[in-house]
Each structure stands twice: as structure tokens, then as C-alpha cells.
Design an enzyme around this catalytic site. Structure first.
Site, PDB file in Angstrom:
ATOM      1  N   LYS A  74      37.707 -22.698  35.467  1.00  0.00           N
ATOM      2  CA  LYS A  74      36.909 -23.108  33.831  1.00  0.00           C
ATOM      3  C   LYS A  74      37.307 -24.335  33.964  1.00  0.00           C
ATOM      4  O   LYS A  74      35.917 -24.936  33.470  1.00  0.00           O
ATOM      5  CB  LYS A  74      37.349 -22.012  32.895  1.00  0.00           C
ATOM      6  CG  LYS A  74      37.010 -22.161  32.153  1.00  0.00           C
ATOM      7  CD  LYS A  74      35.916 -22.224  31.567  1.00  0.00           C
ATOM      8  CE  LYS A  74      34.640 -22.717  30.615  1.00  0.00           C
ATOM      9  NZ  LYS A  74      33.875 -22.643  30.442  1.00  0.00           N
ATOM     10  N   LYS A  82      38.503 -29.660  22.457  1.00  0.00           N
ATOM     11  CA  LYS A  82      39.347 -28.798  22.425  1.00  0.00           C
ATOM     12  C   LYS A  82      39.419 -29.005  23.775  1.00  0.00           C
ATOM     13  O   LYS A  82      40.648 -29.135  25.119  1.00  0.00           O
ATOM     14  CB  LYS A  82      39.137 -27.585  22.087  1.00  0.00           C
ATOM     15  CG  LYS A  82      40.047 -26.424  22.003  1.00  0.00           C
ATOM     16  CD  LYS A  82      40.178 -25.351  23.572  1.00  0.00           C
ATOM     17  CE  LYS A  82      38.345 -24.787  23.555  1.00  0.00           C
ATOM     18  NZ  LYS A  82      38.114 -23.380  24.434  1.00  0.00           N
ATOM     19  N   THR A 104      38.291 -20.269  27.370  1.00  0.00           N
ATOM     20  CA  THR A 104      38.264 -21.508  27.576  1.00  0.00           C
ATOM     21  C   THR A 104      40.158 -21.711  27.018  1.00  0.00           C
ATOM     22  O   THR A 104      40.094 -21.928  26.355  1.00  0.00           O
ATOM     23  CB  THR A 104      37.606 -22.632  27.368  1.00  0.00           C
ATOM     24  OG1 THR A 104      37.017 -22.110  27.863  1.00  0.00           O
ATOM     25  CG2 THR A 104      38.050 -23.372  28.224  1.00  0.00           C
TER      26      THR A 104
HETATM   27  P1  NA7 Z   1      32.897 -19.910  18.225  1.00  0.00           P
HETATM   28  O1  NA7 Z   1      31.912 -19.216  18.000  1.00  0.00           O
HETATM   29  O2  NA7 Z   1      33.761 -20.758  16.945  1.00  0.00           O
HETATM   30  O3  NA7 Z   1      33.388 -18.800  17.555  1.00  0.00           O
HETATM   31  C1  NA7 Z   1      35.259 -18.319  17.722  1.00  0.00           C
HETATM   32  C2  NA7 Z   1      35.658 -16.909  17.611  1.00  0.00           C
HETATM   33  O4  NA7 Z   1      37.136 -16.807  17.088  1.00  0.00           O
HETATM   34  C3  NA7 Z   1      36.048 -16.506  16.143  1.00  0.00           C
HETATM   35  O5  NA7 Z   1      35.408 -15.307  16.422  1.00  0.00           O
HETATM   36  C4  NA7 Z   1      36.396 -16.888  15.346  1.00  0.00           C
HETATM   37  O6  NA7 Z   1      37.355 -15.838  14.152  1.00  0.00           O
HETATM   38  C5  NA7 Z   1      37.811 -16.204  15.992  1.00  0.00           C
HETATM   39  N1  NA7 Z   1      39.072 -17.037  16.382  1.00  0.00           N
HETATM   40  C6  NA7 Z   1      39.351 -18.556  15.827  1.00  0.00           C
HETATM   41  N2  NA7 Z   1      40.662 -18.787  15.300  1.00  0.00           N
HETATM   42  C7  NA7 Z   1      41.645 -17.166  15.797  1.00  0.00           C
HETATM   43  C8  NA7 Z   1      42.540 -16.833  14.605  1.00  0.00           C
HETATM   44  N3  NA7 Z   1      43.712 -17.886  14.939  1.00  0.00           N
HETATM   45  N4  NA7 Z   1      42.773 -15.658  15.067  1.00  0.00           N
HETATM   46  C9  NA7 Z   1      41.828 -15.298  15.313  1.00  0.00           C
HETATM   47  N5  NA7 Z   1      41.013 -15.726  15.481  1.00  0.00           N
HETATM   48  C10 NA7 Z   1      40.313 -16.506  15.438  1.00  0.00           C
HETATM   49  O7  NA7 Z   1      33.560 -19.841  19.429  1.00  0.00           O
HETATM   50  P2  NA7 Z   1      32.307 -19.471  20.520  1.00  0.00           P
HETATM   51  O8  NA7 Z   1      32.110 -18.328  20.586  1.00  0.00           O
HETATM   52  O9  NA7 Z   1      31.702 -20.893  20.843  1.00  0.00           O
HETATM   53  O10 NA7 Z   1      33.520 -19.947  22.042  1.00  0.00           O
HETATM   54  C11 NA7 Z   1      34.605 -19.237  22.583  1.00  0.00           C
HETATM   55  C12 NA7 Z   1      35.230 -19.618  23.389  1.00  0.00           C
HETATM   56  O11 NA7 Z   1      34.125 -20.086  24.832  1.00  0.00           O
HETATM   57  C13 NA7 Z   1      36.015 -21.218  23.288  1.00  0.00           C
HETATM   58  O12 NA7 Z   1      37.581 -20.602  23.837  1.00  0.00           O
HETATM   59  C14 NA7 Z   1      34.927 -21.544  24.482  1.00  0.00           C
HETATM   60  O13 NA7 Z   1      35.427 -22.679  24.544  1.00  0.00           O
HETATM   61  C15 NA7 Z   1      34.408 -20.969  25.684  1.00  0.00           C
HETATM   62  P3  NA7 Z   1      36.681 -16.571  12.825  1.00  0.00           P
HETATM   63  O14 NA7 Z   1      35.027 -15.549  13.180  1.00  0.00           O
HETATM   64  O15 NA7 Z   1      36.711 -17.742  12.885  1.00  0.00           O
HETATM   65  O16 NA7 Z   1      37.130 -15.622  11.678  1.00  0.00           O
END
Ligand code: NA7
Length: 295
Positions: free
Chosen positions: A171, A239, A96
Site C-alpha cells: 500500500k 499521513k 493504511t
Molecule cells: P475518514 O473519512 O477520515 O474516516 C476515518 C474513520 O476513522 C472514521 O470512522 C473515524 O471515526 C475513525 N477514527 C479516527 N480516529 C479514531 C479513533 N481514535 N478511534 C476510533 N475511530 C477513529 O477516512 P477515510 O475513510 O477516507 O480513510 C480511511 C483509511 O483508508 C485511511 O487510512 C486512508 O489513508 C485510507 P469518527 O467518525 O471520526 O468518529
């Protein structure tokens, strides 16, 4: 069967990647915190150590990260995904994000000869795990039609919304409705509790009326159990509330109700409930009234 790279295995991504595997696709996963790949590897995924390695043999690339900044990091920052993709691949961003971020992605991938779709999803942890998401897509219709067989195992429905950023726009429109439903549930349950109504009886009425909602049922039942276990984190709801505010501001649309709800969400996050489920901001309403909804 398709060779898919799935990047980002948070609550949403890990459910979607697992359903792609179940549907028989070849899936290579990458996650910033590599240990989170383990459950997917146990289900048959290959693990890549960089985004570039993950997408090297992929026909389709999907990612679902926390927010706009994470997408920026993956595509143009530390992840350098934009350097790793090649013509002929299709990339889907299921995060999102603000429609401006989607437009920036569309333009950048187009320059590389790569097809791109903004494809965010409605639903949270359970829908991601059960293949019951509701997906809204923006981009070229023929690209959407080409990837439909991959979206089907992830979703109950898919909707093509129009050109670039129309999925992202839909969305935010949908999440505005979700915010109102959670606020409505919270205000109603707090008022009912203070008035001496039994919360289970109240939910029983909400379950059958012409204003019923699956959110009232699911979140309502968890609320009376005092279960704020994360399905969709409150910090991510803030967010989204911020994205909705910016989106409406850009279009000069007044959203006074959503602005008030955003304040409650903010207070909830500042109280330290950001890692709990989005419904945790109902506790702000409870504190204001001096009651707790439970049964
Ligand atoms: P989560 O469970 O908080 O997962 C977030 C994911 O994003 C997780 O894989 C994180 O990796 C990844 N992440 C966060 N910051 C980064 C950066 N800077 N670089 C690469 N990867 C990153 O969120 P949800 O799955 O509940 O939600 C995902 C989306 O769907 C969100 O937009 C919601 O609003 C709807 P990590 O494991 O922390 O290393």
C-alpha cells in the site's frame, strides 16, 4: 452468508459496509461518532454501541480507520478490541498504516488465537461506494482464501502479497506512485496554463498518450472545475507521505522525489486545505507560479 462486524464508518468504511450488506451478509457496525452509523442502519445494518458488542457474534471483523493512532486506540486503547476478540474469528485491518503497526497487530491477534490480515485498499470514495477497490493483503494465504468471498463485493481485484505486513508494504509503495502522479499532474497543468495552453486540450492529450492515467483523467477534470471536494483528504495524504518517509528511512532507501512532494503536501495542509481533497496541494504549485488551472 457471513456475520461481519465493520468498525469505522468514514468515507471508506461506510462504502465497504454498505457493499457487504448489499451482498447479503449480516453486518453489525460501530463508529466512534455513533450518528455516522445511521445511513448503514437504514440499509439494514445492526448498530453496536461498543467495539466489543459489535464483534460479539461476528465471524469476521473488519476495520478501516484514519491512521496508526486510531488503530492503536481501537485495538489497545479506548476500544479494547484485543480483549473482545475470540479464537476462530478473522480480523482484517483495511487502514493504511505503517507495516510495523501491521506486524504488531499480527502478533497480538495470534496470541489470542485469532487470524489477522493486513488488507489496505487502493481507490477512494467512489471505488469504496461502487465495490471497485483494489485490495492488497498480507498474512497467511489460507486465511486470505477463506475471506475472499467477503472481499469480492468490495473490490475489482484482490492481490495476495505475502506474509505479515506485505499488504501494508504494498500500500505504501502504491501510494508513493499516487503522490508522484498528483505532483506530475499539478506541475504539468500549471506549466501548461502559464504557457497559454487550454487545460481541456492538455487533458485531452493526457487521456490518449502512452503516459495516460485514470488519475490524470479524474483529478484533472476536477481540477479544471476547481472542485476539491473530498474523496481522499489531503490530511490523510500527508499521513501517508509521512509513513512512506519512515518506511523508506527504515530500509535505507533514498526517495528524493517523494520527499519534495511531501513538502508541498505539508504546505497545503498548513494553508488550511487538509480537509479538502488530496489534489488540493496542487494549489501550492499554482501559488508558486502565480496562475490558476481552470477552464
Ligand atoms: P475518514 O473519512 O477520515 O474516516 C476515518 C474513520 O476513522 C472514521 O470512522 C473515524 O471515526 C475513525 N477514527 C479516527 N480516529 C479514531 C479513533 N481514535 N478511534 C476510533 N475511530 C477513529 O477516512 P477515510 O475513510 O477516507 O480513510 C480511511 C483509511 O483508508 C485511511 O487510512 C486512508 O489513508 C485510507 P469518527 O467518525 O471520526 O468518529
Amino acid at each position: 452468508m457471513t456475520n461481519v462486524a465493520y468498525l469505522g464508518l468514514g468515507i471508506m468504511g461506510r462504502g465497504m459496509a454498505a457493499n457487504l450488506l448489499k451482498a447479503g451478509h449480516t453486518v453489525t457496525v460501530w463508529n466512534r461518532t455513533p450518528e455516522r452509523c445511521q445511513p448503514l442502519v437504514a440499509q439494514g445494518a445492526k448498530q453496536a454501541s461498543t467495539p466489543a458488542e459489535a464483534v460479539a457474534d461476528a465471524e469476521v471483523v473488519m476495520y478501516c480507520l484514519s491512521d496508526d493512532r486510531a488503530v492503536e486506540d481501537l485495538v489497545w486503547g479506548a476500544g479494547r478490541l484485543i480483549d473482545a476478540v475470540r479464537p476462530g474469528q478473522v480480523v482484517l485491518d483495511m487502514t493504511t498504516v505503517h507495516p510495523d503497526t501491521s506486524r504488531k497487530e499480527h502478533a497480538a491477534y495470534a496470541e489470542k488465537g485469532v487470524d489477522f490480515l493486513d488488507a489496505p485498499v487502493f481507490g477512494s470514495k467512489n471505488e469504496a461506494a461502487n465495490g471497485g477497490l483494489w485490495i492488497v493483503v498480507g498474512g497467511k494465504r489460507e486465511v486470505y482464501e477463506r475471506v475472499l468471498p467477503l472481499l469480492q463485493p468490495l473490490s475489482e481485484t484482490t492481490h495476495y502479497m505475502g506474509g505479515a505486513a506485505m499488504g501494508a508494504s504494498m500500500k505504501l509503495v502504491g501510494n508513493l506512485v499516487v503522490a508522484f502522479q498528483l505532483e506530475a499532474l499539478g506541475e504539468a497543468m500549471v506549466l501548461a496554463t502559464k504557457a497559454g495552453l487550454n487545460p481541456h486540450d492538455v487533458l485531452g492529450v493526457l487521456h490518449v498518450t502512452d503516459f495516460k492515467s485514470p488519475i490524470f483523467d479524474g483529478v484533472g477534470a476536477a481540477l479544471v472545475r476547481r472542485d476539491f471536494d473530498v474523496h481522499f483528504a489531503l490530511k490523510l495524504m500527508l499521513k501517508d507521505a509521512n509513513l512512506i518517509a519512515r518506511f523508506a528511512q527504515d530500509l535505507n532507501v533514498p526517495i528524493p522525489g517523494a520527499a519534495a512532494i511531501r513538502e508541498n503536501i505539508k504546505i497545503g495542509v498548513n494553508k488550511g486545505w487538509g480537509e479538502e481533497n488530496a489534489s488540493a496541494f496542487i494549489k501550492v504549485l499554482e501559488e508558486g507560479a502565480g496562475v490558476e488551472v481552470k477552464g
